[in-house]
Structures are given as structure tokens and as C-alpha cells.
Design a protein around this motif. Sequence first.
Motif, PDB file in Angstrom:
ATOM      1  N   PRO A 288       0.858  -1.420   0.053  1.00 17.18           N
ATOM      2  CA  PRO A 288       0.016   0.005   0.087  1.00 17.18           C
ATOM      3  C   PRO A 288       0.735   1.256   0.088  1.00 17.18           C
ATOM      4  O   PRO A 288       0.278   2.185  -0.935  1.00 17.18           O
ATOM      5  N   ALA A 289       1.995   1.391   0.877  1.00 15.87           N
ATOM      6  CA  ALA A 289       2.836   2.689   0.858  1.00 15.87           C
ATOM      7  C   ALA A 289       3.355   2.675  -0.461  1.00 15.87           C
ATOM      8  O   ALA A 289       3.482   3.977  -0.850  1.00 15.87           O
ATOM      9  N   THR A 290       3.794   1.702  -1.273  1.00 14.50           N
ATOM     10  CA  THR A 290       4.531   2.091  -2.558  1.00 14.50           C
ATOM     11  C   THR A 290       3.152   2.368  -3.625  1.00 14.50           C
ATOM     12  O   THR A 290       3.580   3.504  -4.405  1.00 14.50           O
TER      13      THR A 290
ATOM     14  N   VAL B  92      15.878   7.556  -0.146  1.00 15.35           N
ATOM     15  CA  VAL B  92      16.249   8.726   0.447  1.00 15.35           C
ATOM     16  C   VAL B  92      15.199   9.290   1.198  1.00 15.35           C
ATOM     17  O   VAL B  92      15.413   9.673   2.540  1.00 15.35           O
ATOM     18  N   PHE B  93      14.050   9.015   1.164  1.00 17.31           N
ATOM     19  CA  PHE B  93      12.891   9.501   2.202  1.00 17.31           C
ATOM     20  C   PHE B  93      12.540   8.556   3.020  1.00 17.31           C
ATOM     21  O   PHE B  93      11.705   8.627   4.001  1.00 17.31           O
ATOM     22  N   ALA B  94      13.191   7.270   3.387  1.00 17.89           N
ATOM     23  CA  ALA B  94      12.715   6.207   4.437  1.00 17.89           C
ATOM     24  C   ALA B  94      11.278   5.947   4.194  1.00 17.89           C
ATOM     25  O   ALA B  94      10.762   6.022   5.312  1.00 17.89           O
ATOM     26  N   TRP B  95      10.875   5.986   2.965  1.00 18.08           N
ATOM     27  CA  TRP B  95       9.476   5.415   2.837  1.00 18.08           C
ATOM     28  C   TRP B  95       9.339   4.120   2.929  1.00 18.08           C
ATOM     29  O   TRP B  95       9.934   3.296   2.165  1.00 18.08           O
ATOM     30  N   PRO B  96       8.335   3.629   3.759  1.00 17.19           N
ATOM     31  CA  PRO B  96       8.215   2.176   4.239  1.00 17.19           C
ATOM     32  C   PRO B  96       7.647   1.387   3.107  1.00 17.19           C
ATOM     33  O   PRO B  96       6.708   0.886   3.317  1.00 17.19           O
ATOM     34  N   GLY B  97       8.156   1.400   1.844  1.00 17.74           N
ATOM     35  CA  GLY B  97       7.629   0.638   0.898  1.00 17.74           C
ATOM     36  C   GLY B  97       8.239  -0.614   0.158  1.00 17.74           C
ATOM     37  O   GLY B  97       9.269  -0.800   0.998  1.00 17.74           O
ATOM     38  N   MET B  98       7.783  -1.090  -0.779  1.00 20.55           N
ATOM     39  CA  MET B  98       8.308  -2.179  -1.321  1.00 20.55           C
ATOM     40  C   MET B  98       9.832  -2.019  -1.628  1.00 20.55           C
ATOM     41  O   MET B  98      10.690  -2.817  -1.785  1.00 20.55           O
TER      42      MET B  98
END
Lengths: 324, 417
Positions: free
Chosen positions: A95-97, A267-273
Motif C-alpha cells: 500500500p505504501a508504494t 532517500v525519504f525512508a518511505w516504508p514501501g516495497m
Amino acid sequence: MTAFILRRSTQSIIVLFIMSLLVFSGVNLVGDPVEMLINPEADQAEVERVIKELGLDKPITEQYWYFLMNAFKGDLGTSFIFGEPALKLIVQRMPATIELALFSLFISLIFAIPLGIYAGLKPESKISKTIMAGSILGFSMPTFWVGILFIMFFAVYLGWLPSTGRGEIGSFLGVKSSLFTLDGLSHIFLPALNLALFKLSSVIRLTRAGTREIIHQDYIKFARAKGVAESRVINVHLLKNILIPIVTIIGLEFGSLIAFSTVTETVFAWPGMGKLIIDSIYNLDRPVIVAYLMIIVIFFVFLNLLVDILYTLLDPRVRIQGSN
Amino acid sequence: MPKSPSGFGTYLKGKTFVKIDSHTIHIKTEKPYPLMPNDLSTVKIISKKYGEGASTSDYNSGKAAIGTGPYKFVEWVPGDKIVLKANPNYHGALKGKPAFNKVLFKPIKTGPARIAALLAGDVDLIDSVPPLDVARLKKNASLTLTSGPSNRVIYIHLDQFRENSPYIKAIGGGEIKNPLMDVRIRKAISLAINRDAMVAKVMEGIALKAGQLLPAGFHGVSPNMKPDPYDTKAAKKLMADAGYGNGFEMTIHGPNDRYINDAKIVEALAQMLSRIGIKTKVETMPKSVYFKRASAGGPNKSPEFSFMLLGWGAGSGEASSPLRALLHTYDKSIGMGRANRGRHSDPAVDKIIQQALSTVNADARGKLLAEATEIAVGKNYGVIPIHYQMNTWAAKSSLSYQPRTDEYTLVMGISNN
């Protein structure tokens, strides 16, 4: 249509099989996960115990066979690191991605199409030239660097937006996403813009090229001659026709947004796949790497199919073979 | 714990546990085992009610992660965050309540992004501040930086088990006998390393010169050993004495994403070695590829490289950890020398290490470990230490972190200024 979809699905299964063979053998040729994961203080006996428990002492053909058998049951292996099913880990992160990809697609479309049409209608104006020059910058600057610049400018210097992570998650009609909260939107804006930049530029160029070509077509001239309002000429006659190549690109690009959002997510530490796959590659978490690549293949196959079907809706002249 | 690649088996091996009463456990070992307290400090105690039969996913979800510490587990979203909250029933609460009500850990892998998050105020404290940024951040009045030596030594392993080493050639490319077998060459290499420059230039001053396996203050460190001086003249003389006055060619290897500035260190080493006539080529690679080749990339799962950069953090906090893993003869049957990738072997050293490992008296053990280090590193040059890493934390000015040698960031180490 049904025959077409069926034939496509059969082809997809073959693609999937070949891909699994390539990925599995490729991933297993590189490095030694036990060397990466084990407590350095462990002695040789402990190392051997772990190798055995993870099934890495078996020949690769046997490992592949187990993988295939389990894959048929919907089990793509268990992560070495998290001790949980690889599929579950990926689905958790999906979902995050997807929200990041959707939002950045949204950003690129709402800016790119009007800008591209403008640049196509008035190719000689200063604004158009600025747009086109800007679009060159957009796809030639490295995502990583632009991301860091965004953070430094918007988060550190101006302090307007958060620099890292995903925001609060809201729920709307049963769908959970950080797009539904203000905090979530403020978190997603910078990474989405970063990810959108490249697409933005390519869609601008594509739209402009399409506009330039179609604006000289007879049906546009005819529409103008019969006195159709200019806004209708652009919004209906022109837009509908330039959308065909754009839909193709967007379809494929959406796949690549999802598959290759790794840099932005890191870079943004986005918790995606994307972050999961990068971490897994660094740590040689083989089951997760394999599962991820398989899912991405399925994704692309599915998107291609979707694009083909959308074509027929946009342009009735396009007929899918075998649909009679 | 089944299928855990990093279990606690290492620390529990050879011990039998007998319950005496509900607050006492008797732990028996097969032979005198001085590292018991160190081993036990790594193991967390979990109530049988939650721990029995729990799997990794039970700990991931928090179902089984129930201990007795000052903070309670709330949530872990892999790759996103770990949330903890204060434990009001903490047994140490007599000394005061836990300092924070809620703690959020966020993994931010990229150095610049981590710093940006701190500067932007999105996070209050970060670890692993990249050396390049330390000087600049120190000038920032709204931040507190704390740093201290780490238990990790950065060192070189040298091939000491092959007559012909795969990555060493005569000048011009011909076969030669492995020069690293000769202690004089190993010493020459150590003298050729300008450790001051390494620390000042490559590490931006954020490291300590190393002359042994652990910095001063750790148990089993020798008070007599100093880092080798930088002396190319003496090094060249040693090379000539050993019959390699014209030098030789060597490819040196290192990881590029494992230790602080690792690839730069390898490049600097190559330049330093070329000054004493060793023509060097540099090959660095990601750790996921590197470690397999460094440990078992050669024929019969032998270490592949001739000269390689590595690091070792002494998990047990004393010199026995690197000594047994790196310098004891590689011996599978007794679990010694697992990471001895140069296969250095000296029976005299082995004997002292083994003796130390069964000496319970701490002072006597410390002396033995120091003696083993003096021979294995100081005399034999079994490995060549370069520097000790320093760990740096940066926090907003109202907080500060008590530096730890083991690179952990624990909430208990954070204090309000």
C-alpha cells in the motif's frame, strides 16, 4: 476478447516460469546469506547448523524444485531475516508504494498534460521554450540528488514539510491510506514530487509531440472551420487523440514507478516495497528478492494487458486480434 | 528458535540450566568458562508463559516480546518504525521513572537524509553520523554531538597459508612465492601504513590509530603495544632483507558498504603500499558479494583473497573475541579461528588463547590475552590493525547520548540535558 485474455494469460505463465528460473539461479549465485546474517562470534558448528536449517546445504536444483512446489501453493518462501513469509512482507509494504506511485502519477499528469498541450499549441512562445528546457532538466537530474535537495530546501531550510517517513494513516470507505490524512499528505508530497519529476518531463514531451502532430490534422481544421469552440477542439478532439500514446506510457511507467521507486523510498525512508527490496538485496535475503521480482513480473504482465484493453476503449479502430 | 540465522546458540552452548527456585537458576558448564557473565548479558529473559514455543513472528508482533525493561513494546512496522512506551511497573523505577513516555525508532539508511531529518526536527537523535559531517554539525548550537571509541578494529588479513597466493605476482606478472608468508614483509606493510594520515584524512579525524585488537580500556588489552610508526625507510629495508627489494604486484580487496569509508581506506592503503614498491590494484565490492569470497571464495571453500580489509567488533567486550576468531589456528573441530581468513597459525598463540579461555580469574586472563596479542599481532603480524572506529551520535541540544562501544543505540543511554 476472452480468447485474447486467455492466450495472454498462458503466455504470462511461461514468462513467469522463465523469470523464476533466471531470478532464482541468479540470486543464488551471489554471496552467502549466512555469512551476512550470522552473529560474527558464532563458531563453525553454529554456521553449519544455520546453513542446514535454511536449506542452503542442498544442491541448487533441489532448492529450486522446493521453491517451485511451494510457489504453486502460494508460498514464495520465508524471509531469512524476518522469519515471516516473503509474500506477507511484500504485501504489507505494497500500500505504501502504491499510494506513492499513484500520487506521483497524479502530480505528473495534472501538470504535464496542460503544460505539454500549451507547449504544443504555441511552440515558439517563451513560456513553451521554458517548459521544454525545464523538462530536459527534469529527466536528466539524478533522482537521489534531487531528493536530497528537496529535503534540504523544503524540510531543513524552509521547514514546511517533513523530511522522512510515512505519515498518519487514515481510512476512507474501508481503504487505509496515508493519503486520507493531512499529516499523511504532507509526508507524501516531497517523495511523490521527487518520483514524479522524471515522468512529468517525459509526459510533457510526449504530449507536446502529440499536440504538434494532431493539431494539423484535417478533423481539427474541420472542427475549427465549422465553428466549434476552441476549448472544445482542445478538450475533446485533441485531447482524446493524444491520449493513446500517453496511456501506453503511463501504463508501463506506472509499473516502473512501482518497481523502481527504490531510490526515492531509500532517500525519504518511505516504508514501501522498494526499500524492502533494497534492504533485502543488501542483506541477501534471497526469498524476499525472488518473491519481489516475481510479483513485479506479474504486475507488468497485468499492466500490459490492461493497456491493450484500454486502447480499444479509447480508439475503436484498434481491434484486438482473436476477439471475433 | 527455529530457522533463526542469528540465534543465541553461540552463547548457550555447553551450558545446562537447572532451576533452584523461582528466582535462582544454576548454570553448569562442562569446563571452567570465564565468559559466562559476558554471554549471559546478551541473552534476554522471557517468561516461560510467553516464550515457550514462540516463533520469530511472535516476537515481531510483540506477542512474545515481553521482558522486564523500562520500556514496553507497542508496535513494529518492518522498515518503518518501532514504537515503545514507558513501563510504569519497571523494577528500577525506584531510581526514577523511565525518562520518556513514548519512543519511536525510525530506520533512515541514507546518511544525508538522516542528518536532514535531525536538522528539520523530524527526529530528536540519530546514530552513525557520517564522519564528513561531524565537524559541521559540531558548530551547530542547537545540536549535541557525543562520540566514543568503538569496539570495532579495522584491520588487514594477509594470506599466510598458500605458497602461491592468487592475487600476488612478481613485477611484470610472473609467478612468485607468496611474500606474505614472511613476517618481515608483513611488518614492512604495517610500517608502510601512515595511520596518522589515515585517521586525519580518510576518516576525517573520527577514528583512533590502532596497534592491537581493541582500544585501551577493554579487558585483555596489552599496555605495551603502540601503533606502528610510519617508516617507509625501515619498511623498504625489511622488503630488501626478505628478498623483495624490487617489490611485487598485489591486488587488494575490501568491501564498499560495510565499514565507515571502507573503500576509501582500501584506496589509501594501495597508495601507501606503492611507496615501498608493492604495485597494487584495488578491488572493492558490496558486502553481500565480498564476505562470501573473503571467507570461502577459493578452492575447497578456502578464503579467496590475498590481502583484504576487514573489521571486527568484540561482542564479548574483551580481547578473547578477536583472538579466538581471527588469530587462533582455523580449526573446525574445536570451533576456533572461524573468521581467520588469512589462516595465520602459531601453536604458541593457540595455547595461550585456549589457556586464557579457561582461566576464570579476570586479571590472570587479561594478562594471558595481552600476551597472546603481543605475540600474534606485535611479533607475528598475523593481522595488521589500522584504526578503531569511533561511533558518533547527534541529538537536539536538549538531549544527549552516552556513547557505547558496541554501536547500540539504547533508550536508557539517552538523557535530558
